[in-house]
Design a protein around this motif. Structure first.
Motif, PDB file in Angstrom:
ATOM      1  N   ILE A  35       0.882  -1.248  -0.059  1.00  0.00           N
ATOM      2  CA  ILE A  35       0.025   0.002  -0.151  1.00  0.00           C
ATOM      3  C   ILE A  35       0.947   1.232   0.007  1.00  0.00           C
ATOM      4  CG2 ILE A  35      -1.523   1.402   1.362  1.00  0.00           C
ATOM      5  CD1 ILE A  35      -2.770  -1.370   2.281  1.00  0.00           C
ATOM      6  N   ILE A  36       1.838   1.280   0.786  1.00  0.00           N
ATOM      7  CA  ILE A  36       2.753   2.379   0.882  1.00  0.00           C
ATOM      8  C   ILE A  36       3.474   2.685  -0.398  1.00  0.00           C
ATOM      9  CG2 ILE A  36       4.888   3.352   2.073  1.00  0.00           C
ATOM     10  CD1 ILE A  36       4.267   1.592   4.479  1.00  0.00           C
ATOM     11  N   ILE A  37       3.903   1.614  -1.004  1.00  0.00           N
ATOM     12  CA  ILE A  37       4.516   1.558  -2.533  1.00  0.00           C
ATOM     13  C   ILE A  37       3.692   2.330  -3.384  1.00  0.00           C
ATOM     14  CG2 ILE A  37       5.556   0.365  -4.475  1.00  0.00           C
ATOM     15  CD1 ILE A  37       6.907  -1.647  -2.104  1.00  0.00           C
ATOM     16  N   LEU A  38       2.672   1.632  -3.522  1.00  0.00           N
ATOM     17  CA  LEU A  38       1.565   2.367  -4.389  1.00  0.00           C
ATOM     18  C   LEU A  38       1.078   3.700  -4.348  1.00  0.00           C
ATOM     19  CD1 LEU A  38      -0.822  -1.004  -4.704  1.00  0.00           C
ATOM     20  CD2 LEU A  38       0.725  -0.195  -6.441  1.00  0.00           C
ATOM     21  N   PHE A  39       0.863   4.188  -3.124  1.00  0.00           N
ATOM     22  CA  PHE A  39       0.834   5.470  -2.597  1.00  0.00           C
ATOM     23  C   PHE A  39       1.802   6.358  -3.222  1.00  0.00           C
ATOM     24  CE2 PHE A  39       0.804   9.186   0.044  1.00  0.00           C
ATOM     25  CZ  PHE A  39      -0.351   9.770  -0.040  1.00  0.00           C
ATOM     26  N   LEU A  40       3.054   5.875  -2.785  1.00  0.00           N
ATOM     27  CA  LEU A  40       4.203   6.939  -2.989  1.00  0.00           C
ATOM     28  C   LEU A  40       4.359   7.011  -4.275  1.00  0.00           C
ATOM     29  CD1 LEU A  40       6.732   6.033  -0.133  1.00  0.00           C
ATOM     30  CD2 LEU A  40       5.124   7.784  -0.368  1.00  0.00           C
TER      31      LEU A  40
ATOM     32  N   GLU B 156      13.786   6.105   0.401  1.00  0.00           N
ATOM     33  CA  GLU B 156      14.357   7.149   1.088  1.00  0.00           C
ATOM     34  C   GLU B 156      13.160   8.172   1.226  1.00  0.00           C
ATOM     35  OE1 GLU B 156      17.169   8.254   1.858  1.00  0.00           O
ATOM     36  OE2 GLU B 156      18.079   6.235   1.523  1.00  0.00           O
ATOM     37  N   GLU B 157      12.153   8.115   0.324  1.00  0.00           N
ATOM     38  CA  GLU B 157      10.944   8.891   0.385  1.00  0.00           C
ATOM     39  C   GLU B 157      10.093   8.557   1.664  1.00  0.00           C
ATOM     40  OE1 GLU B 157       8.343   9.895  -2.873  1.00  0.00           O
ATOM     41  OE2 GLU B 157       9.867   9.047  -4.146  1.00  0.00           O
ATOM     42  N   LEU B 158      10.009   7.152   1.876  1.00  0.00           N
ATOM     43  CA  LEU B 158       9.520   6.804   3.098  1.00  0.00           C
ATOM     44  C   LEU B 158      10.081   7.232   4.744  1.00  0.00           C
ATOM     45  CD1 LEU B 158       7.356   4.741   4.758  1.00  0.00           C
ATOM     46  CD2 LEU B 158       9.146   3.085   4.509  1.00  0.00           C
ATOM     47  N   LEU B 159      11.240   7.199   4.490  1.00  0.00           N
ATOM     48  CA  LEU B 159      11.914   7.617   5.814  1.00  0.00           C
ATOM     49  C   LEU B 159      12.048   9.005   5.895  1.00  0.00           C
ATOM     50  CD1 LEU B 159      15.234   5.209   5.349  1.00  0.00           C
ATOM     51  CD2 LEU B 159      13.287   5.104   6.805  1.00  0.00           C
ATOM     52  N   SER B 160      12.131   9.973   4.785  1.00  0.00           N
ATOM     53  CA  SER B 160      11.863  11.325   5.067  1.00  0.00           C
ATOM     54  C   SER B 160      10.620  11.915   5.473  1.00  0.00           C
ATOM     55  CB  SER B 160      12.150  11.939   3.532  1.00  0.00           C
ATOM     56  OG  SER B 160      11.302  11.719   2.562  1.00  0.00           O
TER      57      SER B 160
END
Length: 428
Positions: A245-250, A298-302
């Motif tokens: 879900i996180i991958i699809l959203f980003l 990197e987008e997740l961590l930021s």
């Protein structure tokens, strides 16, 4: 000095304000928000003071928790801890996602032999070594109080299992605080994440087995293994789904990341609570999936970094407020003996791995410092002991168990920051 003055005024004002207005209807309705404000401001100020003298900020959060907690000023009461418990779970979810997101499989491959050997040693040498020493030692130290050998064996098993537990929260907190980067940082983080997953998997079984010594007539069955396996498998599945879900959203939406991640954290905590799954496994697996099976790590961590500070402060302040000072006083000497034993076997496990692979002194002699801090799983163990052994004996064992975890929780950040400084990985 200025920060210390502001901190002192804030704590004194909060104490007297709550004393005078705690019975009013308006305060009762808004007490949670008031206490949360005191936590965020007070802990942040104290952490800033300690950073000036080179202490980790995490220690400041925990000391602030002890000071305003139920054992001292009681600004943060046991009721507040219960009412705001969802924030603690939310913090655990974010910390675990961050830890999983920092676990890069490519870096594990480059240090695979060392990680595997250290991981094996820390589980086998630490557990077996402690168990061999503890069974006769507890009989010597506690034999005058507890004559039942079965209870002493059960406690030794529980303590040895607890000694394996590491705190991803402490590791992520220090890494974030000092902006650490390098081989030692990667090594400690990888082993911490992998060991946390392994310990969470074997923990229910170990506790259940220990009950055969603590509870008369209790039998260890295959059905209990099946139940634990189902929980672990379901937790991994939920983690995989959340990671996707996180991958699809980003990839396709990528707006209001902070708000989205907050919703994800709440989703993990609520579903884990609803279906009795392991928050730690769910969140770590989600972070690992995003980091290693997409380009969005990197987008997740930021995104997490933008909202993590208030949750870190709340988590570690709660950890400090949950400390039972009476427990530490009651069993101080045996607690210190057990802590020294744990540190010795921790050092030995890493030393043997480093020597076997002919690593440098930083890995061989100092890497153990990254694994001192413990997770707060003692509460669950204490509940088992309390139910199994009521009265003075149960109270004594609870005190010893909690006191060791508490002291290790304070020592962990100090040792780990020293290790990172020695490895020259601070501000890297």
């Amino acid at each position: 000095m200025k920060k210390f003055f502001i901190f002192s005024v804030l704590i004194l004002f909060s104490y007297y304000f709550k004393s005078f207005f705690s019975v009013t209807e308006v305060f009762v309705k808004t007490e949670g928000l008031f206490v949360l404000g005191v936590i965020l401001l007070g802990s942040f100020l104290l952490a800033g003071i300690l950073k000036k003298i080179k202490f980790p900020g995490i220690i400041g959060y925990m000391i602030a928790g002890v000071l305003i907690g139920p054992e001292m000023l009681n600004i943060l009461t046991y009721k507040n801890l219960s009412d705001l418990h969802f924030l603690e779970n939310l913090a655990i979810a974010f910390i675990a996602i961050s830890a999983g997101g920092e676990l890069k499989l490519s870096k594990i491959k480059s240090n695979l032999t060392l990680i595997n050997l250290m991981l094996f040693n820390q589980i086998f040498v630490l557990f077996v070594g402690l168990l061999i020493v503890l069974i006769p030692l507890t009989k010597i130290l506690l034999g005058s109080v507890i004559q039942n050998t079965q209870i002493l064996i059960g406690f030794s098993i529980l303590f040895s299992i607890t000694a394996l537990a590491k705190s991803p929260a402490i590791i992520m907190g220090i890494i974030t605080e000092v902006k650490a980067k390098g081989r030692i940082t990667d090594l400690v983080l990888a082993i911490t994440v992998l060991k946390s997953i392994i310990v969470v998997m074997i923990f229910p079984l170990a506790i259940t087995y220990a009950k055969t010594y603590l509870i008369d007539g209790f039998i260890f069955t295959l059905d209990q293994i099946y139940q634990s396996g189902t929980i672990i498998f379901s937790s991994i599945l939920l983690g995989l789904a959340v990671g996707l879900i996180i991958i699809l959203f980003l990839k396709f939406v990528n707006v209001e990341k902070a708000l989205f991640l907050l919703i994800i954290g709440i989703l993990i905590t609520e579903l884990s609570h609803m279906f009795e799954l392991e928050i730690l496994i769910c969140a770590m697996v989600a972070g690992i999936v995003v980091e290693n099976f997409s380009s969005k790590g990197e987008e997740l961590l930021s995104g997490i970094n933008k909202i993590s500070l208030p949750l870190y402060i709340t988590f570690f302040t709660f950890a400090g407020a949950s400390i039972h000072l009476e427990s530490i006083k009651k069993a101080f000497f045996i607690t210190m003996a057990l802590i020294v034993l744990r540190l010795f076997f921790l050092y030995l496990s890493n030393y043997l791995a480093g020597k076997w692979l002919k690593e440098d002194d930083l890995v061989t002699k100092y890497s153990w410092m990254g694994f001192v801090g413990q997770a707060g799983i003692a509460v669950g163990l204490a509940n088992i002991i309390e139910r199994s052994i009521p009265g003075e004996i149960g109270s004594l064992l609870i005190s010893i168990l909690i006191a060791t975890v508490v002291i290790n929780e304070f020592l962990g950040p100090i040792f780990f920051k020293y290790l990172l400084t020695r490895a020259k990985e601070v501000n890297a």
